[in-house]
Design a protein around this motif. Sequence first.
Motif, PDB file in Angstrom:
ATOM      1  N   THR A 139      17.196   1.735  11.551  1.00 29.74           N
ATOM      2  CA  THR A 139      17.440   2.618  10.404  1.00 29.74           C
ATOM      3  C   THR A 139      16.250   2.681   9.452  1.00 29.74           C
ATOM      4  O   THR A 139      15.997   3.712   8.834  1.00 29.74           O
ATOM      5  N   TYR A 140      15.547   1.553   9.336  1.00 31.70           N
ATOM      6  CA  TYR A 140      14.488   1.488   8.314  1.00 31.70           C
ATOM      7  C   TYR A 140      13.127   1.049   8.873  1.00 31.70           C
ATOM      8  O   TYR A 140      12.160   0.935   8.118  1.00 31.70           O
ATOM      9  N   GLY A 141      13.042   0.773  10.164  1.00 29.33           N
ATOM     10  CA  GLY A 141      11.877   0.135  10.759  1.00 29.33           C
ATOM     11  C   GLY A 141      10.516   0.685  10.351  1.00 29.33           C
ATOM     12  O   GLY A 141       9.627  -0.082   9.959  1.00 29.33           O
ATOM     13  N   PRO A 142      10.317   2.021  10.425  1.00 32.13           N
ATOM     14  CA  PRO A 142       8.968   2.541  10.149  1.00 32.13           C
ATOM     15  C   PRO A 142       8.460   2.184   8.750  1.00 32.13           C
ATOM     16  O   PRO A 142       7.258   2.123   8.526  1.00 32.13           O
ATOM     17  N   ALA A 143       9.375   1.937   7.811  1.00 30.26           N
ATOM     18  CA  ALA A 143       8.937   1.669   6.428  1.00 30.26           C
ATOM     19  C   ALA A 143       8.343   0.265   6.267  1.00 30.26           C
ATOM     20  O   ALA A 143       7.785  -0.045   5.214  1.00 30.26           O
ATOM     21  N   LEU A 144       8.416  -0.569   7.293  1.00 30.88           N
ATOM     22  CA  LEU A 144       7.910  -1.940   7.149  1.00 30.88           C
ATOM     23  C   LEU A 144       6.391  -1.970   6.977  1.00 30.88           C
ATOM     24  O   LEU A 144       5.859  -2.704   6.153  1.00 30.88           O
ATOM     25  N   THR A 145       5.701  -1.165   7.750  1.00 34.98           N
ATOM     26  CA  THR A 145       4.236  -1.204   7.688  1.00 34.98           C
ATOM     27  C   THR A 145       3.623   0.109   7.190  1.00 34.98           C
ATOM     28  O   THR A 145       2.445   0.135   6.863  1.00 34.98           O
ATOM     29  N   ARG A 146       4.414   1.191   7.151  1.00 31.98           N
ATOM     30  CA  ARG A 146       3.826   2.497   6.781  1.00 31.98           C
ATOM     31  C   ARG A 146       3.371   2.474   5.322  1.00 31.98           C
ATOM     32  O   ARG A 146       4.179   2.195   4.425  1.00 31.98           O
ATOM     33  N   PRO A 147       2.091   2.766   5.072  1.00 35.28           N
ATOM     34  CA  PRO A 147       1.633   2.765   3.674  1.00 35.28           C
ATOM     35  C   PRO A 147       2.375   3.806   2.841  1.00 35.28           C
ATOM     36  O   PRO A 147       2.824   4.828   3.365  1.00 35.28           O
ATOM     37  N   VAL A 148       2.503   3.527   1.553  1.00 33.32           N
ATOM     38  CA  VAL A 148       3.051   4.519   0.622  1.00 33.32           C
ATOM     39  C   VAL A 148       1.878   4.986  -0.226  1.00 33.32           C
ATOM     40  O   VAL A 148       1.478   4.310  -1.180  1.00 33.32           O
ATOM     41  N   GLY A 149       1.266   6.092   0.142  1.00 31.70           N
ATOM     42  CA  GLY A 149       0.073   6.569  -0.560  1.00 31.70           C
ATOM     43  C   GLY A 149      -1.029   5.525  -0.499  1.00 31.70           C
ATOM     44  O   GLY A 149      -1.466   5.135   0.595  1.00 31.70           O
ATOM     45  N   VAL A 150      -1.418   5.026  -1.669  1.00 29.01           N
ATOM     46  CA  VAL A 150      -2.523   4.060  -1.728  1.00 29.01           C
ATOM     47  C   VAL A 150      -2.046   2.613  -1.582  1.00 29.01           C
ATOM     48  O   VAL A 150      -2.842   1.679  -1.686  1.00 29.01           O
TER      49      VAL A 150
END
Length: 456
Positions: A410-421
Amino acid sequence: MVQPSTIEADVIVVGAGLSGMIAARKLLEAGLTPVVLEADERVGGRILTQEVLPGVPVELGAQWIGDTHERMFRLAAELGVETFPQYDEGATSYELVGSGVLRENEFHARFESELRELELVLRRLDVLADDVPVESPWSAPRAVEWDAITAGAWYDAQGLSPVARTLLEICTVGILAVPTAEVSFLHLLFTIKTCGVTSELFAESEGGAQTTRFIGGTSEIPNRLAALISDRIVLDVPVQLIEHSADSVTVHCRGGLVARGRRVIVAISPTLAGRIMYDPPLPGIRDQLTQRLPNGSAMKAFFIYDEPFWRNDGFNGQLISDVGPARMSNDTCIPGDDHGVILLFLEGDQARTYGRLPENERREALTAELVRHYGGRAANPEFYVDGEWSERQWTRGCYNANHGPHVWTTYGPALTRPVGVIHWASTDTATYWSAYMEGAVDAGERAAAAVIAELS
Ligand SMILES: Cc1cc2nc3c(=O)[nH]c(=O)nc-3n(C[C@H](O)[C@H](O)[C@H](O)COP(=O)(O)OP(=O)(O)OC[C@H]3O[C@@H](n4cnc5c(N)ncnc54)[C@H](O)[C@@H]3O)c2cc1C
């Protein structure tokens, strides 16, 4: 270490654990200026060596590396930290499912078929884990099915004997530090895949995660690393707020220090990263993820004797037990020192239950366990020390972040994906030996490489 009130740098790194310092060094090598902001009064985070008697350093945090921890071997060699092999001569002592205390040969003879069952399950786990891509576990062909059940439920469904099931629980909790009823089966498979195969994870000799230790203690690694970049590290400055725009960050610390830069690498466990304020707020998926990644529960307890008397009785200092507070132990003597040092692990429910007792009650229960396995001499240590990690404000549990059911898918990609800077590191985000020091280095290198690519 420097202590100014405003700092300008290319990249702000949050956390002077291994991951953050490795990232900072890589940035420096690429010609960028980093600054590392550390909440604690020391570097090293989950690595913590304490010299409890002259010449007797004990590891309240990370202790071993294994044969496939290439980055850590390289780092130790580069920093001039020597290694030595884990002592592994003699018999393990068992006490399982009402067996009473048995020496290794007796245990193996009595439970031969149960041990074969265990071996078969481990092989099955290796085959299933092979289908999990470490960069994106949620995209495994059976990800949804595996993420919907716990590792414990999968174990229960294998029709195992009580001895095989109990051993499986003990070795899994020994890695994840939470009961298998709390862990997604997909996360277990991911963990196995990031380490190679189950034998790399569970074995202590001939491969395995616990073959090698550091002369002088594991803290030699972060301390020497910090010495190389000491003018880039600020201690005792907990990061509280990260303001970010399309091309800049302003990081605010308790005590008033402000650091401005072009990127930030947050190199702390996800649950602690979720306690920092972000302005503007992070996307919902990232915040929901960090709400769902609790750190495990583990503590280590050391008994120090005048000599390692168990060796004379043919024991290797390892016990495996489902009776008493500790499920496992290790001989952790120091080369060149006469003391006998034995380490007992309290993990998962054992850490939660016994970690909350007064130290004398915990010590008493552990002593009784050692006496059952190694006899009356175990009752009289020269020194005792233990370390509770959920009490530490800047760690809040260990060994790492635990993924319960549905979290990866459900949330996996958010573990390492940068948020902007904003970039994310720490061992909890690694794809090689995640949860270990090797993973901390892997994650620090990955985050630094991404930032270098963006800024050059
Ligand atoms: C008891 C125990 C036993 C272990 N045994 C082993 C082992 O034998 N082998 C092995 O390979 N690994 C082991 N590990 C795991 C290993 O220690 C970790 O994988 C590794 O050290 C993690 O490094 P890190 O940099 O990712 O995170 P951390 O070490 O957690 O570093 C994060 C840093 O950020 C700081 N910080 C937190 N919040 C803030 C904030 N708001 N602002 C600024 N700074 C902040 C912390 O103080 C810390 O210094 C063990 C860990 C523990 C606790």
